[in-house]
Design an enzyme around this catalytic site. Structure first.
Site, PDB file in Angstrom:
ATOM      1  N   HIS A   1      -3.006   4.667  -6.539  1.00 20.79           N
ATOM      2  CA  HIS A   1      -1.616   4.355  -6.876  1.00 20.79           C
ATOM      3  C   HIS A   1      -1.500   4.044  -8.373  1.00 20.79           C
ATOM      4  CE1 HIS A   1      -1.397   3.676  -2.439  1.00 20.79           C
ATOM      5  NE2 HIS A   1      -0.213   4.253  -2.624  1.00 20.79           N
TER       6      HIS A   1
ATOM      7  N   HIS B   1       8.229   4.366  -8.751  1.00 17.46           N
ATOM      8  CA  HIS B   1       8.193   3.782  -7.400  1.00 17.46           C
ATOM      9  C   HIS B   1       6.947   2.960  -7.105  1.00 17.46           C
ATOM     10  CE1 HIS B   1       5.483   7.114  -6.352  1.00 17.46           C
ATOM     11  NE2 HIS B   1       5.224   6.458  -5.236  1.00 17.46           N
ATOM     12  N   ASP B   2       5.882   3.073  -7.901  1.00 15.86           N
ATOM     13  CA  ASP B   2       4.675   2.265  -7.682  1.00 15.86           C
ATOM     14  C   ASP B   2       4.273   1.497  -8.932  1.00 15.86           C
ATOM     15  OD1 ASP B   2       3.950   2.448  -4.994  1.00 15.86           O
ATOM     16  OD2 ASP B   2       3.081   4.440  -5.254  1.00 15.86           O
TER      17      ASP B   2
ATOM     18  N   GLN C   1      -6.732  10.819   9.644  1.00 15.05           N
ATOM     19  CA  GLN C   1      -5.859  11.730   8.899  1.00 15.05           C
ATOM     20  C   GLN C   1      -5.008  12.569   9.849  1.00 15.05           C
ATOM     21  OE1 GLN C   1      -5.524  10.582   5.796  1.00 15.05           O
ATOM     22  NE2 GLN C   1      -5.828  12.580   4.872  1.00 15.05           N
TER      23      GLN C   1
ATOM     24  N   HIS D   1      -0.487   9.455  -9.628  1.00 11.92           N
ATOM     25  CA  HIS D   1       0.241   9.536  -8.347  1.00 11.92           C
ATOM     26  C   HIS D   1       1.749   9.553  -8.597  1.00 11.92           C
ATOM     27  CE1 HIS D   1       1.777   8.703  -4.368  1.00 11.92           C
ATOM     28  NE2 HIS D   1       2.273   7.525  -4.772  1.00 11.92           N
TER      29      HIS D   1
ATOM     30  N   ASP E   1       6.384  11.102  -1.820  1.00 11.63           N
ATOM     31  CA  ASP E   1       5.352  10.065  -1.926  1.00 11.63           C
ATOM     32  C   ASP E   1       4.080  10.460  -1.182  1.00 11.63           C
ATOM     33  OD1 ASP E   1       4.243   7.657  -2.680  1.00 11.63           O
ATOM     34  OD2 ASP E   1       5.174   6.522  -1.058  1.00 11.63           O
TER      35      ASP E   1
END
Length: 862
Positions: free
Chosen positions: A605, A645-646, A809, A609, A756
């Site tokens: 993050h 956003h992060d 996953q 990213h 995202d």
């Protein structure tokens, strides 16, 4: 108005333009369920924590009794409170706890003084003979009466006094059985009689005689008649008198023949009790004589004054105990000033135990909105045991009735309803009798005021008063009102102090976080900004050469400088620079500041990213065909949100932040990191030299910031899971309306999540490499949980379970990704590469899971 046709949209717009009509229509037509739903949407439910459930406060205990001190009994376990005193013990006409002063405010100080008792009127002892008649015999009788009166005159203990009166009465009139009843009143001034002695005989000890407590109705039966009329009764044959109740005789087998029943009066000639003698032991037909009446009456004339004094003393003691209860409550409240949840739990537990109600709900008023509550705390009587697990009440907020609390908040006056089903003042009591709210029988609701008592900051609502003896539901009385009003004064002070403490705590936490951020981050350097600006002015690679419009894009071959240039290219190609008059210098400094505010020591993050998320949004807008469906402001908000956003991500999730008691957890109650990301975004946008929104009008600026905030908060997967069903349903049923602001807001949230998690759609080599970065970050959090929190991490964070990554996953793709990309592909065929890439990666992960190729994973198979 999700899910409604375009006609409804036009109707809603008309209602927005005609506010007076909309308000009038709602007032006339809205049901209780509609209003309750409005409240529930705006209220935050304070959940009892598991830790708190094991530490409920001890209930208020009574004062130690007078007399010899008994050996201390073992105290109950803290988790199992035992009620030692209740409001019903004070259900007598005591002085009011709170009164209104000259200005109408509630106060504990009363201007009224207790009426002084006049000296007792002289009583004439009836000897049965005049002073010249009977001579020495009459004098002996008078002397004996005076002796008996002196014997009781100094007694203040009612129990001992009543037993002494019994002994003296037996000496005077020699009957077989005796009873003594005292007049009592409840808080509503309703009179009744309670026995202090009942059917006792000669030789009964104090303990034997005082073991009673029978309650008789006023003006019913022989005793009730004497109490009501104040006149004595001398009954020769009890069974011939219609007022006589033979039930006791039938139970005991004893035969009642004659009865002498006398009123006991105080100095004001008011009846304070009734004395009754049964079956004269000697004499004609075992009946009582006129002399017995005279002797009994003379003795009771003085005994009434003594009884009255003893009752005043008992009332004074009771008021002292009541004051101690309030002091105990104040001590309990003011020892907790740090947490509103803990304070409300203590308040609710104490009130439930003391008032004997089934439910207690404390509503906290919204300081910003006059017609709403910001939070609500609900507790039920069964929870006082402390050992049971508290149910999760996230869904119960809508089942609480807010109507009475809102009424009390508006009127600022308490509300006592004996039976809500029969109360005609409120129309909602007759609506939907099958609803879960219909279990409410009696209700008591009082406002909680602030320290100045000029504002209602909350409401305390009690439901269903329980009878201590039978457990049946009964109405709350004036005594309960008085106590709850007094409690509310202390609660108001406690809540206000705690809210102020929490405000200071949040401010300090915010300051601490800000200082931490500022110490770690800084705005982009001037020379770095100038270098990027020169490059941007000269030449920036095209989107085609950078492959920015491709869904299979990878940043692995780009340098950091090239990623900032690519960001400028996306803003230029989307015409954001031109449409919003952005200065190149401001745009360059903003991009570099955003990049700098991502921590380099975070494996996944980080800036890369954020850049990839922004590129995916760019590809959806340009290649996915959605650019023409969104406004320029929406596109601007989405691009800023994806890059921001992060911001300042620490490499740990919200759960870790909360469990580690990080200062961030004190600032926000949900979506902790997402709120922090938005705050950082806002800080950079407002920093000198980075104000890329300076070309917007005020309305455009506010709208854009609101969209950015919602978009960043939407990246919390918990928010996505809560909202996605509505989006899927709209698109599945072809009910998505582009003209609907609500639908567009929902779409923007879904696009944020799709971008995202877009790494799951990349070509397999890229997906494996990104998965390794994600796993590295997750495993580092798992190591921190073991080291700092001393807990075992979940499989996703546990490096010892990395062989399960392929299986996890596959589960992630099935649970989170597939349906989202299917829905986007159904809206625009041009977005289908996202779905195809997701499906291909699922096949590859499933194959790895089936093979169980742990060695391959450890050797970089990820």
């Amino acid at each position: 108005m999700e899910g409604f046709p375009p006609e409804s949209e036009r109707m809603e717009a008309w209602l927005d333009d005609n506010v007076d009509f909309a308000h009038s229509y709602f007032v006339r037509k809205a049901s209780r369920e509609m209003v309750n739903a409005w409240f529930a949407e705006r209220v935050h439910s304070i959940q009892p924590s598991r830790e708190g459930s094991k530490a409920l406060p001890e209930p208020l205990s009574s004062l130690p009794p007078s007399g010899p001190t008994e050996a201390p009994s073992p105290s109950p376990a803290p988790s199992t409170p035992t009620r030692k005193i209740s409001a019903s013990e004070f259900d007598r006409p005591l002085r009011p706890i709170v009164v209104k002063d000259a200005e109408g405010s509630l106060t504990f100080l009363s201007d009224t003084e207790r009426v002084q008792m006049p000296p007792p009127a002289s009583q004439k002892l009836s000897s049965g003979e005049g002073p010249d008649e009977g001579g020495g015999r009459g004098g002996d009788r008078c002397a004996r009466l005076l002796e008996l009166v002196r014997d009781v005159s100094s007694h203040l203990d009612l129990t001992a006094l009543c037993h002494r009166i019994f002994l003296h009465t037996h000496e005077l009139i020699a009957a077989d059985r005796y009873s003594l009843f005292l007049v009592c009143e409840d808080s509503s001034n309703k009179k009744f009689l309670v026995s202090r002695l009942f059917d006792v005989a000669e030789g009964s000890t104090l303990e034997e005689a005082s073991n009673s407590g029978i309650r008789l109705e006023w003006n019913k039966g022989i005793v009730g008649h004497v109490a009501a009329t104040g006149k004595p009764l001398n009954i020769k044959n009890a069974y011939e008198d219609p007022r006589f109740n033979a039930e006791v005789d039938q139970i005991t087998g004893y035969k009642t023949q004659s009865i002498l029943c006398m009123p006991i009066k105080n100095h004001r000639d008011e009846v304070v009790g009734v004395a009754q003698a049964i079956n004269k032991r000697c004499g004609e037909n075992s009946t009582f004589t006129e002399q017995d009446e005279k002797d009994f009456s003379s003795y009771l004339a003085f005994s009434g004054i003594v009884l009255h004094n003893a009752q005043l003393y008992e009332t004074s003691q009771l008021e002292n105990r009541r004051n101690q209860v309030l002091l105990d409550l104040a001590s309990l409240i003011f020892e907790e000033q740090q947490s509103l949840e803990v304070l409300l739990r203590k308040i609710a537990a104490t009130i439930l135990s003391f008032m004997q109600a089934q439910e207690c709900t404390v509503f906290i008023a919204d300081g910003e909105t006059s017609n709403a509550f910001s939070s609500v705390f609900h507790m039920e009587y069964e929870e006082l045991a402390g050992s049971m697990e508290f149910p999760n009440r996230d869904g119960d907020v809508s089942k609480i009735n807010y109507m009475y609390a809102q009424y009390v908040k508006n009127t600022m006056e308490p509300l006592n309803i004996p039976d809500v089903t029969k109360d005609q003042r409120f129309p909602w009591t007759s609506e939907n009798p099958d609803s879960r709210n219909y279990h409410v029988k009696s209700l008591l609701c009082t406002p909680i005021r602030n320290g100045k008592k000029d504002k209602v900051i909350g409401v305390c609502q009690l439901v269903n008063k329980m009878d201590e003896a039978t457990g049946e539901i009964k109405a709350f009385n004036r005594n309960d009102e008085q106590f709850l009003e007094a409690f509310a004064i202390f609660c108001g002070l406690g809540i206000q102090n705690t809210q102020m403490y929490e405000t200071v705590e949040r401010a300090m936490a915010k300051q601490e976080v800000t200082l931490e951020v500022l110490s770690y981050h800084a705005s982009a350097a001037e020379e770095e900004t100038r270098a990027l600006q020169v490059t941007a002015a000269a030449t920036i690679p095209s989107a085609q050469s950078l492959r920015l419009q491709e869904f299979s894009f990878s940043d692995f071959d780009l340098s950091d400088a090239e990623t900032t240039q690519a960001t400028i290219r996306m803003f230029v190609d989307l015409k954001l620079v031109q449409n919003f008059q952005m200065k190149y210098k401001n745009l360059c400094q903003w991009i570099l500041s955003v990049k700098k505010n991502y921590r380099k020591n975070v494996a996944y993050h980080n800036w890369r990213h954020a850049f990839n998320t922004s590129q995916c949004m760019f590809a959806i807008l340009r290649s996915g065909g959605l650019q023409n469906n969104l406004s320029d402001l929406e596109i601007l908000a989405l691009m800023i949100a994806t890059l921001s956003h992060d911001l300042d991500h620490r490499g740990v999730n919200n759960s870790f932040i909360k469990r580690s008691d990080h200062p961030l957890a004190q600032l926000y109650c949900h979506s902790i990191m997402e709120h922090h990301h938005f705050d950082q975004c806002l800080m950079i946008l407002n920093s000198p030299g980075s104000q890329i929104l300076s070309g917007l009008s005020l309305d455009e600026y506010k709208t854009t910031l609101k969209m950015i905030e919602k978009a960043i908060l939407a990246t919390d997967l918990a928010v996505y899971m809560k909202r996605r069903a509505e989006f899927f349903e709209l698109t599945k049923n072809s009910q998505f309306v582009w003209e609907s602001d609500c639908h567009r807001d929902l779409l923007r949230s879904m696009l944020m999540t799709a971008c995202d998690i877009s790494a799951i759609t990349k070509p397999w080599p890229v997906q494996k490499r990104i998965a390794e970065l994600v796993a590295t970050e997750f495993f580092e959090q798992g190591d921190k949980e073991r080291r700092e929190l001393n807990i075992e991490p979940i499989d996703l964070m546990n490096r010892e379970k990395r062989d399960k990554i392929p299986t996890m996953q596959v589960s992630f793709i099935d649970a989170i990704c597939t349906q989202l990309y299917e829905t986007l592909a159904s809206m625009s065929d041009s977005c289908s590469p996202l779905l195809e890439g997701c499906r291909k990666n699922r096949q590859n992960w499933k194959l790895l899971a089936e093979q169980g190729d742990e060695a391959g994973l450890l050797n970089g198979g990820l």
